[in-house]
Design a protein around this motif. Structure first.
Motif, mmCIF file in Angstrom:
data_model
loop_
_atom_site.group_PDB
_atom_site.id
_atom_site.type_symbol
_atom_site.label_atom_id
_atom_site.label_comp_id
_atom_site.label_asym_id
_atom_site.label_seq_id
_atom_site.Cartn_x
_atom_site.Cartn_y
_atom_site.Cartn_z
ATOM 1 N N ASN A 340 -6.055 -8.817 3.677
ATOM 2 C CA ASN A 340 -5.259 -7.675 4.100
ATOM 3 C C ASN A 340 -4.768 -6.980 2.834
ATOM 4 O O ASN A 340 -3.975 -7.530 2.074
ATOM 5 C CB ASN A 340 -4.081 -8.126 4.961
ATOM 6 N N LEU A 342 -2.802 -4.482 2.153
ATOM 7 C CA LEU A 342 -1.387 -4.171 1.994
ATOM 8 C C LEU A 342 -0.601 -5.412 1.576
ATOM 9 O O LEU A 342 0.277 -5.340 0.701
ATOM 10 C CB LEU A 342 -0.828 -3.593 3.298
ATOM 11 N N GLU A 343 -0.923 -6.557 2.178
ATOM 12 C CA GLU A 343 -0.212 -7.796 1.819
ATOM 13 C C GLU A 343 -0.460 -8.163 0.357
ATOM 14 O O GLU A 343 0.473 -8.529 -0.377
ATOM 15 C CB GLU A 343 -0.666 -8.934 2.738
ATOM 16 N N LYS A 346 1.504 -5.801 -1.939
ATOM 17 C CA LYS A 346 2.935 -6.104 -2.000
ATOM 18 C C LYS A 346 3.196 -7.334 -2.846
ATOM 19 O O LYS A 346 4.135 -7.357 -3.675
ATOM 20 C CB LYS A 346 3.482 -6.306 -0.599
ATOM 21 N N ILE A 359 4.960 2.045 -2.095
ATOM 22 C CA ILE A 359 3.649 1.632 -1.587
ATOM 23 C C ILE A 359 3.409 2.333 -0.253
ATOM 24 O O ILE A 359 4.195 2.182 0.689
ATOM 25 C CB ILE A 359 3.562 0.100 -1.416
ATOM 26 N N ALA A 361 0.539 2.682 2.667
ATOM 27 C CA ALA A 361 -0.745 2.157 3.143
ATOM 28 C C ALA A 361 -0.653 1.825 4.625
ATOM 29 O O ALA A 361 0.435 1.632 5.173
ATOM 30 C CB ALA A 361 -1.147 0.913 2.363
ATOM 31 N N GLU A 362 -1.806 1.743 5.264
ATOM 32 C CA GLU A 362 -1.879 1.301 6.648
ATOM 33 C C GLU A 362 -1.734 -0.222 6.700
ATOM 34 O O GLU A 362 -1.953 -0.927 5.710
ATOM 35 C CB GLU A 362 -3.214 1.728 7.270
ATOM 36 N N GLU A 363 -1.374 -0.733 7.895
ATOM 37 C CA GLU A 363 -1.147 -2.168 8.043
ATOM 38 C C GLU A 363 -2.445 -2.965 8.139
ATOM 39 O O GLU A 363 -2.507 -4.116 7.757
ATOM 40 C CB GLU A 363 -0.305 -2.431 9.298
ATOM 41 N N LYS A 400 -0.860 4.279 -3.402
ATOM 42 C CA LYS A 400 -1.315 4.714 -2.088
ATOM 43 C C LYS A 400 -2.689 4.117 -1.795
ATOM 44 O O LYS A 400 -3.552 4.078 -2.677
ATOM 45 C CB LYS A 400 -1.385 6.242 -2.014
#
Length: 477
Positions: A340, A342-343, A346, A359, A361-363, A400
């Motif tokens: 993933n 985004l994870e 982060k 940040i 971004a889509e999930e 992004k």
């Protein structure tokens, strides 16, 4: 104007023009030959009918040595029967051109034979054919005047066939032939049009395939020869292309080898220079300590510890340079997995002050990638972004992440000083001396990692405004 048309359309038009021209020429020849043959046929047909009628009347008048004055009485009503059977008007005239009898009541044009026609008739020229044009219909017709003889071969009357229409049957047959020819021409034109369009598309498709191969040919691509089993105008191009590929590969391999050798030589000089930088102060410090060394000095222990710390710092610098060079020279084994994005982003950016980083971004962006390598890329880019911002300026950094059906796109945006235009072309080239700290291999390593995944990286920068680094990674399977 003609050159602006696509090649396939030009080939199609040329073939159609050739077909139409050929059919037009064949049509002219055919119609000319038909008219000539039809005229001959119709003339012979009329001559046969004329001869048959004359022989019929000769039979009626041959029983006795008939005189001119007896012609009307001997023929009598037979003229109507013979005229109806042959569908032809028949008139008889005396030798001086006066009307004797006919199947129709004479009018002003048939009441007598014109004197110029009488003058043309003689024993040696006992038949004349006069071509005329009808005042009513405008059609051409032929009228025949000829002598009728008795048993003594003496002329006793003049017979006339006033309306032998030699053009009527010809025009009728001609119109029929023309209609059939036009139908056949239309069919041939349609068939040849379909064939020529298919042929032109086939030919241009081969050229387009060759052009596509040529456009895809590159030093770093897998160039394959074209398999072409036909012997035509395209085969020399294909043969030349395949020969070019062999020469191109040889030259490319030689160039790549030369560039690699040059790059490694440059790399070796840079590594030697970077290692030499910390070694020189280490040598000077050791020599200085040796000259001032006094075992009885009460501060000797503190001075020794200070020297040791300095040497350890310089050794760590050399170690970091060696490690960076090792990372650049040999890529770590990739351990790809479904991550993933985004994870990972982060987690990677937790080491930086969160108040300065945004940040976006889509999930649910999923990527087939090594999470450690993605962490390394993002960390290095964000670290460079922070270093590009002056100390008296508040950092504003945005990360992004977006996606489409095929790729995942990353943007690292900063509000730093920007990259000077004169060094922008060298930004991904290994540089060991651009900073007082660090190896200078960060962006080169990032570029190599991304290219290992068939991705790409680029940037835009404006001095005094900031920079935007963009890289994209194919999603993979």
């Amino acid at each position: 104007m003609y050159k602006r048309f696509p090649l396939s359309l030009r080939i199609f038009l040329v073939i159609i023009l050739v077909v139409v021209s050929s059919m037009f020429a064949m049509g002219l020849i055919t119609f000319y030959q038909y008219v000539r043959i039809a005229r001959e046929y119709n003339n012979k047909k009329l001559e046969r009918k004329e001869q048959l009628i004359v022989e019929t009347f000769d039979y009626l008048l041959s029983k006795k040595n008939t005189a001119s004055s007896e012609v009307k009485d001997k023929i009598g009503n037979k003229i109507y029967e013979i005229s109806d059977i042959n569908n032809l008007d028949i008139n008889f005239y005396s030798l001086n051109g006066n009307f004797l009898l006919g199947n129709k009541i004479p009018d002003a044009s048939t009441k007598f034979i014109p004197k110029e026609y009488l003058k043309s008739l003689s024993i040696n020229n006992d038949r004349i054919k006069i071509n005329k044009k009808s005042a009513l219909t405008g059609e051409n017709y032929a009228t025949i005047y000829r002598y009728i003889y008795n048993n003594n071969y003496e002329p006793i009357a003049i017979i006339n066939f006033p309306f032998l229409h030699d053009e009527f049957f010809l025009k009728k047959d001609f119109h029929t032939l023309l209609y059939r020819y036009l139908v056949i021409m239309l069919i041939v034109l349609v068939v040849s049009g379909v064939f020529s369009w298919f042929f032109s598309q086939t030919l241009t498709r081969k050229i387009k395939d060759l052009a596509q191969r040529l456009s895809d040919t590159g030093a770093l691509t897998n160039n394959r020869p074209i398999l072409y089993n036909y012997i035509d105008e395209i085969s020399p191009l294909v043969k030349a292309y395949n020969i070019m590929l062999v020469k191109f590969k040889e030259q490319t391999d030689a160039l790549i080898k030369s560039e690699k050798d040059s790059a490694w030589q440059q790399m070796a000089r840079q590594v030697a220079h970077e290692i030499k930088n910390p070694l020189t102060p280490m040598r000077l410090e050791i020599q200085s300590f040796q000259l001032r060394f006094n075992p009885e000095d009460p501060e000797i222990k503190d001075k020794l510890n200070k020297l040791i710390r300095s040497l350890i710092t310089q050794i760590d610098t050399i170690a970091s340079i060696a490690e960076a060079f090792s990372d650049f020279a040999k890529m770590s084994i990739k351990k790809d997995e479904k991550i993933n994005v985004l994870e990972i982003a982060k987690n990677s950016l937790e080491i930086f002050p969160s108040q300065y980083i945004e940040i976006v971004a889509e999930e649910n962006i999923i990527l087939n990638f090594d999470p450690n390598l993605l962490n390394r890329i993002l960390t290095n880019l964000v670290k460079n972004a922070f270093q590009a911002i002056p100390e008296n300026q508040t950092p504003e950094i945005a990360v992004k992440i977006a996606q489409d059906n095929y790729n995942v796109y990353f943007f690292v945006i900063d509000n730093g000083t920007g990259i000077p235009e004169e060094i922008q072309s060298k930004i991904f080239t290994p540089q060991f001396s651009t900073k007082s700290s660090g190896s200078g291999l960060g962006l080169a390593i990032i570029k190599k990692i991304i290219e290992e995944y068939n991705g790409s990286i680029n940037f835009t920068s404006e001095e005094g405004v900031g920079s935007v680094f963009k890289f994209e990674i194919p999603k993979g399977e």
